[in-house]
Write a protein that holds these residues in place. Structure first.
Motif, PDB file in Angstrom:
ATOM      1  N   ALA A 161      48.776  41.437  44.349  1.00  0.00           N
ATOM      2  CA  ALA A 161      50.059  40.460  44.529  1.00  0.00           C
ATOM      3  C   ALA A 161      49.819  39.184  44.390  1.00  0.00           C
ATOM      4  CB  ALA A 161      50.583  41.141  45.610  1.00  0.00           C
ATOM      5  N   HIS A 162      48.483  38.396  44.578  1.00  0.00           N
ATOM      6  CA  HIS A 162      48.092  37.013  44.696  1.00  0.00           C
ATOM      7  C   HIS A 162      47.691  36.965  43.333  1.00  0.00           C
ATOM      8  CE1 HIS A 162      48.822  37.130  48.829  1.00  0.00           C
ATOM      9  NE2 HIS A 162      47.487  38.614  49.247  1.00  0.00           N
ATOM     10  N   LEU A 163      47.807  37.636  42.311  1.00  0.00           N
ATOM     11  CA  LEU A 163      47.216  37.711  41.651  1.00  0.00           C
ATOM     12  C   LEU A 163      47.718  37.713  40.015  1.00  0.00           C
ATOM     13  CD1 LEU A 163      43.754  39.394  41.201  1.00  0.00           C
ATOM     14  CD2 LEU A 163      44.098  37.338  42.028  1.00  0.00           C
ATOM     15  N   SER A 164      48.257  36.054  38.862  1.00  0.00           N
ATOM     16  CA  SER A 164      49.032  36.404  37.983  1.00  0.00           C
ATOM     17  C   SER A 164      47.880  36.492  36.284  1.00  0.00           C
ATOM     18  CB  SER A 164      49.040  34.847  37.523  1.00  0.00           C
ATOM     19  OG  SER A 164      48.569  34.076  37.113  1.00  0.00           O
ATOM     20  N   ASP A 165      48.550  36.669  35.388  1.00  0.00           N
ATOM     21  CA  ASP A 165      47.375  37.031  34.131  1.00  0.00           C
ATOM     22  C   ASP A 165      46.693  36.167  33.883  1.00  0.00           C
ATOM     23  OD1 ASP A 165      49.658  38.632  33.924  1.00  0.00           O
ATOM     24  OD2 ASP A 165      50.562  38.368  31.598  1.00  0.00           O
ATOM     25  N   THR A 166      46.369  34.883  34.325  1.00  0.00           N
ATOM     26  CA  THR A 166      45.839  33.922  33.696  1.00  0.00           C
ATOM     27  C   THR A 166      44.481  34.044  34.624  1.00  0.00           C
ATOM     28  OG1 THR A 166      47.241  32.220  34.173  1.00  0.00           O
ATOM     29  CG2 THR A 166      45.066  31.365  34.381  1.00  0.00           C
ATOM     30  N   ASP A 167      44.598  35.062  35.766  1.00  0.00           N
ATOM     31  CA  ASP A 167      43.367  35.292  36.614  1.00  0.00           C
ATOM     32  C   ASP A 167      42.388  36.346  35.739  1.00  0.00           C
ATOM     33  OD1 ASP A 167      44.123  33.458  38.796  1.00  0.00           O
ATOM     34  OD2 ASP A 167      45.479  35.212  39.566  1.00  0.00           O
ATOM     35  N   LEU A 193      33.151  31.351  35.455  1.00  0.00           N
ATOM     36  CA  LEU A 193      32.910  30.098  35.853  1.00  0.00           C
ATOM     37  C   LEU A 193      33.909  29.587  34.325  1.00  0.00           C
ATOM     38  CD1 LEU A 193      30.156  28.158  35.033  1.00  0.00           C
ATOM     39  CD2 LEU A 193      29.388  29.376  33.821  1.00  0.00           C
ATOM     40  N   SER A 194      33.945  30.675  33.202  1.00  0.00           N
ATOM     41  CA  SER A 194      35.176  29.817  32.470  1.00  0.00           C
ATOM     42  C   SER A 194      36.128  29.435  32.668  1.00  0.00           C
ATOM     43  CB  SER A 194      35.680  30.897  31.551  1.00  0.00           C
ATOM     44  OG  SER A 194      34.681  31.514  31.032  1.00  0.00           O
ATOM     45  N   HIS A 195      36.975  29.868  34.227  1.00  0.00           N
ATOM     46  CA  HIS A 195      37.922  29.220  35.023  1.00  0.00           C
ATOM     47  C   HIS A 195      37.140  27.835  35.272  1.00  0.00           C
ATOM     48  CE1 HIS A 195      40.636  33.086  34.666  1.00  0.00           C
ATOM     49  NE2 HIS A 195      39.571  34.313  35.840  1.00  0.00           N
ATOM     50  N   GLY A 249      43.028  27.109  36.396  1.00  0.00           N
ATOM     51  CA  GLY A 249      43.649  26.931  37.858  1.00  0.00           C
ATOM     52  C   GLY A 249      43.085  28.364  38.106  1.00  0.00           C
ATOM     53  N   GLY A 250      42.686  29.592  37.719  1.00  0.00           N
ATOM     54  CA  GLY A 250      42.631  31.035  37.185  1.00  0.00           C
ATOM     55  C   GLY A 250      41.249  31.133  38.900  1.00  0.00           C
ATOM     56  N   VAL A 251      41.537  32.559  39.341  1.00  0.00           N
ATOM     57  CA  VAL A 251      40.568  32.905  39.946  1.00  0.00           C
ATOM     58  C   VAL A 251      39.805  33.988  39.495  1.00  0.00           C
ATOM     59  CG1 VAL A 251      40.855  32.361  42.497  1.00  0.00           C
ATOM     60  CG2 VAL A 251      42.055  34.709  41.618  1.00  0.00           C
ATOM     61  N   GLN A 264      44.552  34.502  51.925  1.00  0.00           N
ATOM     62  CA  GLN A 264      43.551  33.523  52.531  1.00  0.00           C
ATOM     63  C   GLN A 264      42.438  33.930  51.139  1.00  0.00           C
ATOM     64  OE1 GLN A 264      43.223  34.355  56.606  1.00  0.00           O
ATOM     65  NE2 GLN A 264      44.467  34.896  57.038  1.00  0.00           N
ATOM     66  N   ALA A 265      41.355  35.041  51.202  1.00  0.00           N
ATOM     67  CA  ALA A 265      40.407  34.670  50.354  1.00  0.00           C
ATOM     68  C   ALA A 265      40.677  34.699  49.158  1.00  0.00           C
ATOM     69  CB  ALA A 265      40.048  36.440  50.559  1.00  0.00           C
ATOM     70  N   ILE A 266      41.831  34.273  48.391  1.00  0.00           N
ATOM     71  CA  ILE A 266      41.785  34.241  47.527  1.00  0.00           C
ATOM     72  C   ILE A 266      42.491  32.885  47.347  1.00  0.00           C
ATOM     73  CG2 ILE A 266      43.226  34.954  45.233  1.00  0.00           C
ATOM     74  CD1 ILE A 266      43.414  37.735  45.605  1.00  0.00           C
ATOM     75  N   ALA A 267      43.292  32.474  47.815  1.00  0.00           N
ATOM     76  CA  ALA A 267      43.589  30.949  48.682  1.00  0.00           C
ATOM     77  C   ALA A 267      42.177  30.587  48.536  1.00  0.00           C
ATOM     78  CB  ALA A 267      44.473  30.499  49.030  1.00  0.00           C
ATOM     79  N   HIS A 268      41.665  30.658  49.705  1.00  0.00           N
ATOM     80  CA  HIS A 268      40.185  29.804  49.446  1.00  0.00           C
ATOM     81  C   HIS A 268      39.384  29.740  48.200  1.00  0.00           C
ATOM     82  CE1 HIS A 268      36.500  28.532  51.971  1.00  0.00           C
ATOM     83  NE2 HIS A 268      35.663  29.461  50.356  1.00  0.00           N
ATOM     84  N   ALA A 269      39.602  30.889  46.990  1.00  0.00           N
ATOM     85  CA  ALA A 269      38.842  30.083  46.445  1.00  0.00           C
ATOM     86  C   ALA A 269      39.087  29.507  45.067  1.00  0.00           C
ATOM     87  CB  ALA A 269      38.876  31.723  45.002  1.00  0.00           C
TER      88      ALA A 269
END
Ligand SMILES: Cc1ncc(C[n+]2csc(CCOP(=O)(O)OP(=O)(O)O)c2C)c(N)n1
Ligand SMILES: [Mg+2]
Length: 321
Positions: free
Chosen positions: A53-59, A128-130, A136-138, A218-223
């Motif tokens: 739910a916190h990710l987009s196609d860039t991630d 590493l690519s991001h 801005g991807g994770v 919280q975890a994804i925002a940190h990364a």
């Protein structure tokens, strides 16, 4: 964290789609028509959906042998997935991958993976690519408690920390690696393992969508903010055998029944959103009915689709850069 109306609806739909997809596969696999192995994710839906739910196609995400839920949560279509599992030419990987190798790179879904512990190193590369591309991807690796003991996973935790990668390591801890209880196989704790690498650690009840959504946020925002990798330890339970056909003689009497009655993420979601007036029951029932039709159509289309031909054997094997 307040969750937007459309995200709640989308998340419920994803969890329902995973549940129906899996329960239908359970029935269809027993007929013998589906080749290869199938590992069901049923019972664990809130984890994939709460994280994605916190990710987009860039991630990017990397999945496991139990990958259908991660694929659906990342947006892979059920028609292409079902056809893939049936080994048909219309499958997302043209019928050559099957259940354990469903991938859709256009959605940042790097693949289910038959190699336990195969996802974390892939995610280091993606992260590493991001980082280098500054897009801005994770990158998120889902892996099990069993996979947490693999050298590849431990090396990835180290590398991600050393390189300060925008990586999230989601340990889906269902308490078993095949028939072996985690208490027999995992030394120490996941928390201590994260601490050993100096990595921030979050954990949550993986059968509660809202708990996963909060912790994953919280975890994804940190990364994503460039503060380096994190571990998210998700506690959950699988409802079916390790693979379809596993008689589960190693589970305690009543263990699965209790999980089903007390920790059903879909029932608990329905209860929570209706009691707090976040969503109407009718909206949830409409989703249930639409998903049922969608799965029915996917199975029908898969059964009627052509198999790959011998000439397809060498197509899509090598990529030219
Ligand atoms: C490198 C490797 N070793 C062993 C296996 C056999 N195997 C497949 S699934 C599995 C257990 C994985 O357990 P876990 O990571 O907890 O995931 P779960 O099945 O519980 O989702 C094993 C040992 C494999 N596929 N790959
Ligand atoms: Mg496990």
């Amino acid at each position: 964290m307040q969750i937007a109306h459309d995200i709640l609806l989308r998340s419920y739909r994803s969890m329902r789609t995973i549940r129906d997809f899996e329960e239908r596969l359970h029935v269809e696999f027993a007929t013998g028509e589906i080749p290869g192995f199938v590992h069901l994710y049923c019972g664990e839906e809130a984890s994939a959906v709460g994280v994605c739910a916190h990710l987009s196609d860039t991630d990017t995400i990397a999945s496991t042998h139990r990958g259908h839920g991660h694929c659906i949560a990342k947006g892979v279509g059920v028609e292409g997935m079902m056809a893939e599992i049936y080994g048909r030419k219309t499958g997302v990987c043209h019928g050559k991958g099957g259940s354990m190798h469903i991938a859709d790179l256009s959605l940042g879904m790097l693949g289910a993976n038959g190699i336990v512990g195969g996802g974390p190193p892939l995610i280091c590369g993606a992260a590493l690519s991001h980082k280098v591309l500054k897009d801005g991807g994770v990158a998120v690796a889902f892996y099990g408690d069993g996979a947490s003991n693999e050298g590849t996973t431990l090396e990835s935790l180290n590398l991600a920390m050393v390189w300060q990668l925008p990586a999230v390591f989601v340990c889906e801890d269902n308490g078993y690696g095949e028939a072996t209880g985690a208490s027999y196989a995992c030394a120490g704790t996941q928390k201590a393992r994260a601490a050993g690498f100096g990595m921030p650690y979050f954990d949550c009840d993986g059968t509660d969508f809202f708990a996963v959504h909060e912790a994953a946020g919280q975890a994804i925002a940190h990364a994503r903010a460039g503060h380096g990798p994190v571990m998210l330890h998700v506690h959950l339970a699988r409802w079916y055998g390790h693979f379809e056909g596993d008689a589960m003689t190693y589970r305690a009497n009543g263990e699965v029944a209790r999980e089903r009655s007390e920790h059903d993420c879909l029932q608990n979601f329905r209860k929570h959103v209706t009691e707090t007036s976040l969503l109407d029951l009718s909206a949830l029932d409409d989703i249930d009915s639409n998903v049922k039709d969608e799965i029915e159509a996917a199975v029908k289309a898969a059964k009627n689709a052509p198999l790959p031909e011998p000439a397809d054997l060498q197509a899509d094997v090598y990529v030219s850069y």
